[in-house]
Motif scaffolding. Sequence first.
Motif, PDB file in Angstrom:
ATOM      1  N   TRP A   5       0.836  -1.203   0.000  1.00 17.86           N
ATOM      2  CA  TRP A   5       0.000   0.000   0.000  1.00 17.86           C
ATOM      3  C   TRP A   5       0.873   1.255   0.000  1.00 17.86           C
ATOM      4  O   TRP A   5       0.628   2.196  -0.746  1.00 17.86           O
ATOM      5  CB  TRP A   5      -0.935  -0.016   1.207  1.00 17.86           C
ATOM      6  CG  TRP A   5      -1.863   1.148   1.267  1.00 17.86           C
ATOM      7  CD1 TRP A   5      -3.085   1.259   0.675  1.00 17.86           C
ATOM      8  CD2 TRP A   5      -1.639   2.394   1.949  1.00 17.86           C
ATOM      9  NE1 TRP A   5      -3.629   2.490   0.947  1.00 17.86           N
ATOM     10  CE2 TRP A   5      -2.767   3.203   1.725  1.00 17.86           C
ATOM     11  CE3 TRP A   5      -0.605   2.891   2.721  1.00 17.86           C
ATOM     12  CZ2 TRP A   5      -2.884   4.483   2.255  1.00 17.86           C
ATOM     13  CZ3 TRP A   5      -0.716   4.166   3.245  1.00 17.86           C
ATOM     14  CH2 TRP A   5      -1.846   4.950   3.006  1.00 17.86           C
ATOM     15  N   GLN A   9       1.177   4.216  -2.854  1.00 16.02           N
ATOM     16  CA  GLN A   9       0.972   5.636  -2.538  1.00 16.02           C
ATOM     17  C   GLN A   9       2.150   6.475  -3.025  1.00 16.02           C
ATOM     18  O   GLN A   9       1.969   7.544  -3.585  1.00 16.02           O
ATOM     19  CB  GLN A   9       0.772   5.834  -1.033  1.00 16.02           C
ATOM     20  CG  GLN A   9      -0.437   5.131  -0.454  1.00 16.02           C
ATOM     21  CD  GLN A   9      -1.720   5.559  -1.115  1.00 16.02           C
ATOM     22  OE1 GLN A   9      -2.020   6.738  -1.229  1.00 16.02           O
ATOM     23  NE2 GLN A   9      -2.480   4.584  -1.595  1.00 16.02           N
ATOM     24  N   LEU A  10       3.353   5.993  -2.782  1.00 16.98           N
ATOM     25  CA  LEU A  10       4.543   6.720  -3.223  1.00 16.98           C
ATOM     26  C   LEU A  10       4.624   6.766  -4.746  1.00 16.98           C
ATOM     27  O   LEU A  10       4.978   7.797  -5.327  1.00 16.98           O
ATOM     28  CB  LEU A  10       5.805   6.090  -2.637  1.00 16.98           C
ATOM     29  CG  LEU A  10       5.940   6.155  -1.110  1.00 16.98           C
ATOM     30  CD1 LEU A  10       7.180   5.416  -0.649  1.00 16.98           C
ATOM     31  CD2 LEU A  10       5.941   7.595  -0.632  1.00 16.98           C
ATOM     32  N   SER A  12       2.170   6.805  -6.708  1.00 18.78           N
ATOM     33  CA  SER A  12       1.138   7.750  -7.154  1.00 18.78           C
ATOM     34  C   SER A  12       1.520   9.203  -6.891  1.00 18.78           C
ATOM     35  O   SER A  12       0.755  10.109  -7.206  1.00 18.78           O
ATOM     36  CB  SER A  12      -0.191   7.453  -6.444  1.00 18.78           C
ATOM     37  OG  SER A  12      -0.645   6.172  -6.774  1.00 18.78           O
ATOM     38  N   GLY A  13       2.688   9.431  -6.281  1.00 20.67           N
ATOM     39  CA  GLY A  13       3.156  10.792  -6.060  1.00 20.67           C
ATOM     40  C   GLY A  13       2.894  11.342  -4.678  1.00 20.67           C
ATOM     41  O   GLY A  13       3.194  12.504  -4.408  1.00 20.67           O
ATOM     42  N   ASN A  14       2.333  10.547  -3.783  1.00 26.70           N
ATOM     43  CA  ASN A  14       2.092  11.022  -2.419  1.00 26.70           C
ATOM     44  C   ASN A  14       3.403  11.090  -1.642  1.00 26.70           C
ATOM     45  O   ASN A  14       4.312  10.288  -1.864  1.00 26.70           O
ATOM     46  CB  ASN A  14       1.097  10.114  -1.701  1.00 26.70           C
ATOM     47  CG  ASN A  14      -0.274  10.188  -2.309  1.00 26.70           C
ATOM     48  OD1 ASN A  14      -0.788  11.266  -2.565  1.00 26.70           O
ATOM     49  ND2 ASN A  14      -0.884   9.035  -2.562  1.00 26.70           N
ATOM     50  N   ASP A  15       3.477  12.025  -0.708  1.00 29.35           N
ATOM     51  CA  ASP A  15       4.654  12.221   0.120  1.00 29.35           C
ATOM     52  C   ASP A  15       4.618  11.269   1.309  1.00 29.35           C
ATOM     53  O   ASP A  15       3.589  11.134   1.975  1.00 29.35           O
ATOM     54  CB  ASP A  15       4.702  13.674   0.610  1.00 29.35           C
ATOM     55  CG  ASP A  15       5.932  13.945   1.450  1.00 29.35           C
ATOM     56  OD1 ASP A  15       7.037  13.562   1.017  1.00 29.35           O
ATOM     57  OD2 ASP A  15       5.776  14.543   2.531  1.00 29.35           O
ATOM     58  N   LEU A  16       5.730  10.610   1.581  1.00 31.02           N
ATOM     59  CA  LEU A  16       5.801   9.648   2.676  1.00 31.02           C
ATOM     60  C   LEU A  16       5.402  10.257   4.017  1.00 31.02           C
ATOM     61  O   LEU A  16       4.690   9.640   4.804  1.00 31.02           O
ATOM     62  CB  LEU A  16       7.213   9.055   2.766  1.00 31.02           C
ATOM     63  CG  LEU A  16       7.440   8.002   3.846  1.00 31.02           C
ATOM     64  CD1 LEU A  16       6.545   6.789   3.615  1.00 31.02           C
ATOM     65  CD2 LEU A  16       8.894   7.573   3.872  1.00 31.02           C
ATOM     66  N   ASP A  17       5.836  11.483   4.292  1.00 40.16           N
ATOM     67  CA  ASP A  17       5.537  12.126   5.580  1.00 40.16           C
ATOM     68  C   ASP A  17       4.047  12.379   5.774  1.00 40.16           C
ATOM     69  O   ASP A  17       3.580  12.485   6.903  1.00 40.16           O
ATOM     70  CB  ASP A  17       6.305  13.437   5.717  1.00 40.16           C
ATOM     71  CG  ASP A  17       7.803  13.202   5.864  1.00 40.16           C
ATOM     72  OD1 ASP A  17       8.189  12.134   6.385  1.00 40.16           O
ATOM     73  OD2 ASP A  17       8.573  14.080   5.441  1.00 40.16           O
ATOM     74  N   GLY A  18       3.285  12.467   4.700  1.00 37.29           N
ATOM     75  CA  GLY A  18       1.857  12.748   4.808  1.00 37.29           C
ATOM     76  C   GLY A  18       0.977  11.508   4.793  1.00 37.29           C
ATOM     77  O   GLY A  18      -0.245  11.614   4.919  1.00 37.29           O
ATOM     78  N   LEU A  19       1.575  10.331   4.673  1.00 36.16           N
ATOM     79  CA  LEU A  19       0.769   9.109   4.594  1.00 36.16           C
ATOM     80  C   LEU A  19       0.212   8.723   5.958  1.00 36.16           C
ATOM     81  O   LEU A  19       0.908   8.780   6.968  1.00 36.16           O
ATOM     82  CB  LEU A  19       1.599   7.948   4.059  1.00 36.16           C
ATOM     83  CG  LEU A  19       2.053   8.034   2.612  1.00 36.16           C
ATOM     84  CD1 LEU A  19       2.822   6.775   2.241  1.00 36.16           C
ATOM     85  CD2 LEU A  19       0.884   8.245   1.680  1.00 36.16           C
TER      86      LEU A  19
END
Length: 146
Positions: A5, A9-10, A12-19
Amino acid sequence: LALDWIEAQLFSGNDLDGLVLPESFRKESNKIGTRGHSENFFATSPSSEDMLYDRMRFDQKEVPVGLVRTADPLLIETRHVLSVGDRIEYLGRDIEPVAVVVSGLRLEDGTPIQRANPGCLVMVTTEPPLHCVEPHALLRKHIESA
């Protein structure tokens, strides 16, 4: 599953700190952990006081009841006592486990039984029937005392 998962998320361009992990991951981790949640081995090597050699830190109420050996028929190798009427969960590739009730148990020769002890190979029927079962998947059940 949680690592898959996070990777998705990564990707898809999401930032690790915001997950923020879905609640289902926390629920599952509470069912499998026996030592609590910490960053234990990331910061330093464990000392002898950190190790538990003779007990678990938490009583575990969810136990592995069997490993799938074949899907059709559903043949499992039992790891815990399993009885007709037990409510079990199939842990496959999905985030959420699939809950079913054991409606029948048979030995490999077809003899019906009411209870299987650890280390047995048994054919299992469930209600509702399990679909898309994969070899090496895990079945578990809730017990009152570990």
